[in-house]
Motif scaffolding. Structure first.
Motif, PDB file in Angstrom:
ATOM      1  N   PHE A  75       0.646  -1.195  -0.415  1.00  0.00           N
ATOM      2  CA  PHE A  75      -0.100   0.247   0.163  1.00  0.00           C
ATOM      3  C   PHE A  75       0.541   1.134   0.561  1.00  0.00           C
ATOM      4  CE2 PHE A  75      -0.993   2.581   3.586  1.00  0.00           C
ATOM      5  CZ  PHE A  75      -2.039   3.687   3.514  1.00  0.00           C
ATOM      6  N   LEU A 112      -5.132  -0.416   2.397  1.00  0.00           N
ATOM      7  CA  LEU A 112      -4.526   0.059   4.315  1.00  0.00           C
ATOM      8  C   LEU A 112      -6.223  -1.077   4.688  1.00  0.00           C
ATOM      9  CD1 LEU A 112      -3.546   1.253   6.142  1.00  0.00           C
ATOM     10  CD2 LEU A 112      -4.032   3.523   5.208  1.00  0.00           C
ATOM     11  N   TYR A 116      -5.658  -3.978   7.501  1.00  0.00           N
ATOM     12  CA  TYR A 116      -6.556  -4.252   9.023  1.00  0.00           C
ATOM     13  C   TYR A 116      -7.274  -5.965   8.872  1.00  0.00           C
ATOM     14  CZ  TYR A 116      -4.687   0.412  11.012  1.00  0.00           C
ATOM     15  OH  TYR A 116      -4.470   1.801  11.236  1.00  0.00           O
ATOM     16  N   LEU A 132      -2.616  -4.124  17.195  1.00  0.00           N
ATOM     17  CA  LEU A 132      -3.136  -2.788  15.793  1.00  0.00           C
ATOM     18  C   LEU A 132      -2.829  -2.174  16.883  1.00  0.00           C
ATOM     19  CD1 LEU A 132      -6.898  -4.175  15.660  1.00  0.00           C
ATOM     20  CD2 LEU A 132      -5.230  -4.062  14.170  1.00  0.00           C
ATOM     21  N   ASN A 136      -0.790   0.959  14.610  1.00  0.00           N
ATOM     22  CA  ASN A 136      -1.537   2.061  14.013  1.00  0.00           C
ATOM     23  C   ASN A 136      -0.279   2.817  14.495  1.00  0.00           C
ATOM     24  OD1 ASN A 136      -3.821   1.504  13.310  1.00  0.00           O
ATOM     25  ND2 ASN A 136      -4.393   1.591  15.862  1.00  0.00           N
ATOM     26  N   ALA A 139       2.408   2.811  11.292  1.00  0.00           N
ATOM     27  CA  ALA A 139       1.418   3.490  10.377  1.00  0.00           C
ATOM     28  C   ALA A 139       1.915   4.381  10.409  1.00  0.00           C
ATOM     29  CB  ALA A 139      -0.076   2.470   9.694  1.00  0.00           C
ATOM     30  N   THR A 140       1.412   5.027  11.301  1.00  0.00           N
ATOM     31  CA  THR A 140       1.122   6.979  11.434  1.00  0.00           C
ATOM     32  C   THR A 140       3.183   7.245  11.224  1.00  0.00           C
ATOM     33  OG1 THR A 140      -0.215   6.063  12.644  1.00  0.00           O
ATOM     34  CG2 THR A 140       0.771   8.764  13.181  1.00  0.00           C
ATOM     35  N   CYS A 143       4.076   6.896   7.208  1.00  0.00           N
ATOM     36  CA  CYS A 143       3.606   8.403   6.948  1.00  0.00           C
ATOM     37  C   CYS A 143       4.085   9.481   7.010  1.00  0.00           C
ATOM     38  CB  CYS A 143       1.781   8.968   7.172  1.00  0.00           C
ATOM     39  SG  CYS A 143       0.762   7.650   6.775  1.00  0.00           S
ATOM     40  N   GLU A 144       4.530   9.820   8.538  1.00  0.00           N
ATOM     41  CA  GLU A 144       5.470  10.581   9.193  1.00  0.00           C
ATOM     42  C   GLU A 144       7.003  10.865   7.867  1.00  0.00           C
ATOM     43  OE1 GLU A 144       5.809  11.548  13.019  1.00  0.00           O
ATOM     44  OE2 GLU A 144       2.989  11.581  13.079  1.00  0.00           O
ATOM     45  N   GLN A 146       7.199  10.119   5.005  1.00  0.00           N
ATOM     46  CA  GLN A 146       7.022   9.787   4.356  1.00  0.00           C
ATOM     47  C   GLN A 146       6.818  12.228   3.570  1.00  0.00           C
ATOM     48  OE1 GLN A 146       7.266   9.403   0.879  1.00  0.00           O
ATOM     49  NE2 GLN A 146       5.847  10.143  -0.651  1.00  0.00           N
TER      50      GLN A 146
ATOM     51  N   PRO B  25       5.352  15.796  11.269  1.00  0.00           N
ATOM     52  CA  PRO B  25       4.983  17.756   9.786  1.00  0.00           C
ATOM     53  C   PRO B  25       3.932  18.071  10.152  1.00  0.00           C
ATOM     54  CG  PRO B  25       5.554  15.335   8.412  1.00  0.00           C
ATOM     55  CD  PRO B  25       5.367  14.574  10.152  1.00  0.00           C
ATOM     56  N   LEU B  28       1.706  17.432   6.983  1.00  0.00           N
ATOM     57  CA  LEU B  28       0.101  15.527   7.506  1.00  0.00           C
ATOM     58  C   LEU B  28      -0.682  16.049   8.420  1.00  0.00           C
ATOM     59  CD1 LEU B  28       0.382  12.860   6.361  1.00  0.00           C
ATOM     60  CD2 LEU B  28       2.114  12.512   8.261  1.00  0.00           C
ATOM     61  N   LEU B 106      -1.589  11.922   1.319  1.00  0.00           N
ATOM     62  CA  LEU B 106      -0.834  11.547   3.068  1.00  0.00           C
ATOM     63  C   LEU B 106      -1.519  11.439   3.938  1.00  0.00           C
ATOM     64  CD1 LEU B 106       1.601   9.621   3.329  1.00  0.00           C
ATOM     65  CD2 LEU B 106       2.862  11.835   3.596  1.00  0.00           C
ATOM     66  N   VAL B 110      -3.275   8.811   6.445  1.00  0.00           N
ATOM     67  CA  VAL B 110      -2.618   8.742   8.029  1.00  0.00           C
ATOM     68  C   VAL B 110      -4.545   8.821   8.509  1.00  0.00           C
ATOM     69  CG1 VAL B 110      -2.637  11.609   8.661  1.00  0.00           C
ATOM     70  CG2 VAL B 110      -1.093   9.234   9.785  1.00  0.00           C
ATOM     71  N   LEU B 112      -7.223   7.785   7.560  1.00  0.00           N
ATOM     72  CA  LEU B 112      -7.829   6.421   7.990  1.00  0.00           C
ATOM     73  C   LEU B 112      -7.277   5.781   8.815  1.00  0.00           C
ATOM     74  CD1 LEU B 112      -9.139   4.133   7.151  1.00  0.00           C
ATOM     75  CD2 LEU B 112      -7.706   3.467   5.083  1.00  0.00           C
ATOM     76  N   VAL B 113      -5.755   6.099   8.881  1.00  0.00           N
ATOM     77  CA  VAL B 113      -5.250   5.203  10.021  1.00  0.00           C
ATOM     78  C   VAL B 113      -5.756   5.822  11.827  1.00  0.00           C
ATOM     79  CG1 VAL B 113      -3.060   5.360  11.681  1.00  0.00           C
ATOM     80  CG2 VAL B 113      -3.086   4.537   9.494  1.00  0.00           C
ATOM     81  N   GLU B 117      -7.381   3.766  14.876  1.00  0.00           N
ATOM     82  CA  GLU B 117      -7.029   4.247  16.049  1.00  0.00           C
ATOM     83  C   GLU B 117      -8.088   4.740  16.812  1.00  0.00           C
ATOM     84  OE1 GLU B 117      -2.615   5.592  16.760  1.00  0.00           O
ATOM     85  OE2 GLU B 117      -3.701   6.972  17.651  1.00  0.00           O
ATOM     86  N   ILE B 120      -9.636   2.135  17.851  1.00  0.00           N
ATOM     87  CA  ILE B 120      -9.006   1.144  18.783  1.00  0.00           C
ATOM     88  C   ILE B 120      -9.324   1.363  20.302  1.00  0.00           C
ATOM     89  CG2 ILE B 120      -6.696  -0.391  19.046  1.00  0.00           C
ATOM     90  CD1 ILE B 120      -7.313   0.089  15.553  1.00  0.00           C
TER      91      ILE B 120
END
Lengths: 326, 326
Positions: A75, A112, A116, A132, A136, A139-140, A143-144, A146, B25, B28, B106, B110, B112-113, B117, B120
């Motif tokens: 993904f 994505l 999950y 999870l 999470n 995954a966070t 993204c940060e 990138q 950042p 994001l 991006l 995040v 969606l993550v 979260e 959860i």
């Protein structure tokens, strides 16, 4: 490569081939199958199996949950390739090139969700929340990382520390999580799960430093891309950032001139920047730092309470990856 | 609008304002705050609270988990706006316009993550697996619906049934899931949770048919967009697809001619297509189908074992939404 490792990869590939994401609309699901079938080393789910095996021998139990990490990794590739406008992935057209951008966005989104879903289906109920939560966080951070990477392209000045932290987030934490996942699934202690995670992060940073080195010093015949590509594009790698930090006087001026030049002979620029690296001892510095990260990771592996043969197998695999790319 | 509903929305907005996604950042996380702060009716988390309250009065318990649905909904808006090249969202610049596309991709990822979260963190452990399984199914269908919607733009022929199924997936299942989430969190029976879901889907399809009607028959003074916009752009709505199915002879030829025309006076096209709709009784047919879906949903509400006042409040809210837009 060790025969057990080959066997694990074969079993992972078999499971991946059997994993179905959906059928209709085809535009949504075909890109997922396409990308997952392009192959790759399956390093991340393999690390989950190796991490699991330190504590319990029935590694096959961990395969379905481990596939979730591979889905997540793919993904990130699908979406990163859009952001980076990359035409090729593993030698084949990227999804946004083969289909289009909206499809690559949406197909990635559903991937994505499927990552999950794979965890939720296959992680035992009493471990699900922990897995999870850790996923999470990972995954966070991916993204940060990138976003930081994209930001760095635009920023005039990036410190070596910022760079290391970016590669930690963008690539290393997922290796850490993959190993930790194996630990959690095997019922390893909290301390060992933390050691697995830390080991993955350290080895992952080491691998990225190795990539930075290879881009400059690889043997062109064996290297898939153009050697020196990072130098040509002024990519802010560990090598360049260290050189920018340490260069003084004429050396600093020369480096900055090469970076600012818009018209240049590529081979000439590569040679000139390499000469500056030589003067500043950049190669040895990078190798030393890389070795520090690998050593730290291997020391953490030693501290884990686990099967000695399984530890040996994990170490052999890492060393195989390190040697193969030299 | 009922004062209780206003109070619920105020409490949801307060929780949304307090929910933090991350700081660095900034590129994001600022788009997430920006989009979540643009407002909207908060219909989805509100439905979770109303669904919860049918079975248990302490609706505030459900607020944090309900926010996950709002985060997910806004994630779909951020990505759909890229795919649809939409310049505006709720009258303000879309994220890809205000920042850029990579950031919108991006930042959406995040989000969606963060939706996962939020579940959860806030769904009780013994309900988590069920909630996430149902959410995964819903999220998958929302993506499938968006892909079908994009496909329909390119397809020569789309059936009315395909269209209804597309709007079910793209917009109605999330209303269904929002209500069901409230039911699950309140400990409602499996049967009641299913009724809540089905009610949401039916009412959701009704709302989309209402949107299709409004685009043609709304009072321009009160309507936010250009009345007739769907006719001008040949959007395959329920009205157009039904007209295409039922028109014969000269009427069919005239409709196809208007669709094929590239140069036309907008007002003239709107009037001409509306005249065809008139001849085919499209407005009444759409109203009837819409009413059927609303009635079906309200009947399902009646079948739920729940507090009568809470049922009344839910029905009032739906009727307020229906009347307000007429």
């Amino acid at each position: 490569m060790d025969n057990s490792i080959k066997q694990y990869i074969a079993e992972l590939n078999q499971e991946i081939a059997q994993t179905k994401y959906g059928k209709s609309p085809a535009e949504l699901y075909e890109p997922i199958d396409y990308l997952m079938d392009l192959g790759g080393k399956r390093m991340r789910p393999l690390l989950s199996l190796l991490g699991y095996q330190l504590n319990k021998p029935d590694y096959q139990t961990a395969i379905p949950a481990a596939i979730a990490v591979e889905i997540f990794h793919n993904f990130t590739l699908m979406h990163d390739d859009i952001m980076d406008k990359a035409p090729l992935r593993r030698g084949e057209a990227t999804v946004h090139e083969k289909w289009n951008e909206p499809i690559a966005i949406l197909s990635g989104d559903v991937m994505l969700v499927k990552a999950y879903e794979q965890f939720i289906k296959h992680v035992p109920a009493d471990q699900l929340k922990q897995v999870l939560e850790r996923f999470n966080k990972c995954a966070t951070e991916v993204c940060e990382g990138q976003q930081h990477d994209m930001n760095f392209e635009m920023e005039a000045s990036v410190s070596v520390e910022q760079y290391i932290d970016m590669i930690r987030q963008k690539t290393a934490v997922l290796l850490g999580f993959s190993l930790e996942l194996g630990g959690i699934l095997s019922g390893a202690s909290e301390k060992d799960c933390q050691l697995l995670y830390d080991m993955g992060v350290n080895v992952g940073i080491g691998f990225q430093l190795m990539d930075d080195l290879l881009d400059v010093y690889a043997d062109q015949a064996a290297f898939g891309k153009q050697v020196g590509g990072d130098i040509i594009s002024n990519k802010k790698t560990f090598l360049l950032l260290t050189a920018l930090k340490q260069a003084e006087g004429n050396t600093a001026d020369a480096l900055k001139r090469w970076i600012a030049k818009e018209d240049f002979d590529k081979a000439e620029k590569v040679e000139a920047v390499k000469a500056i690296y030589e003067r500043l001892n950049i190669k040895a510095q990078t190798e030393n730092l890389m070795k520090d990260y690998f050593d730290k990771g291997f020391q953490q592996l030693e501290q884990i309470e686990g099967d000695d043969l399984a530890k040996e197998l994990m170490k052999d695999f890492f060393e195989y990856l390190i040697k193969r790319q030299k």
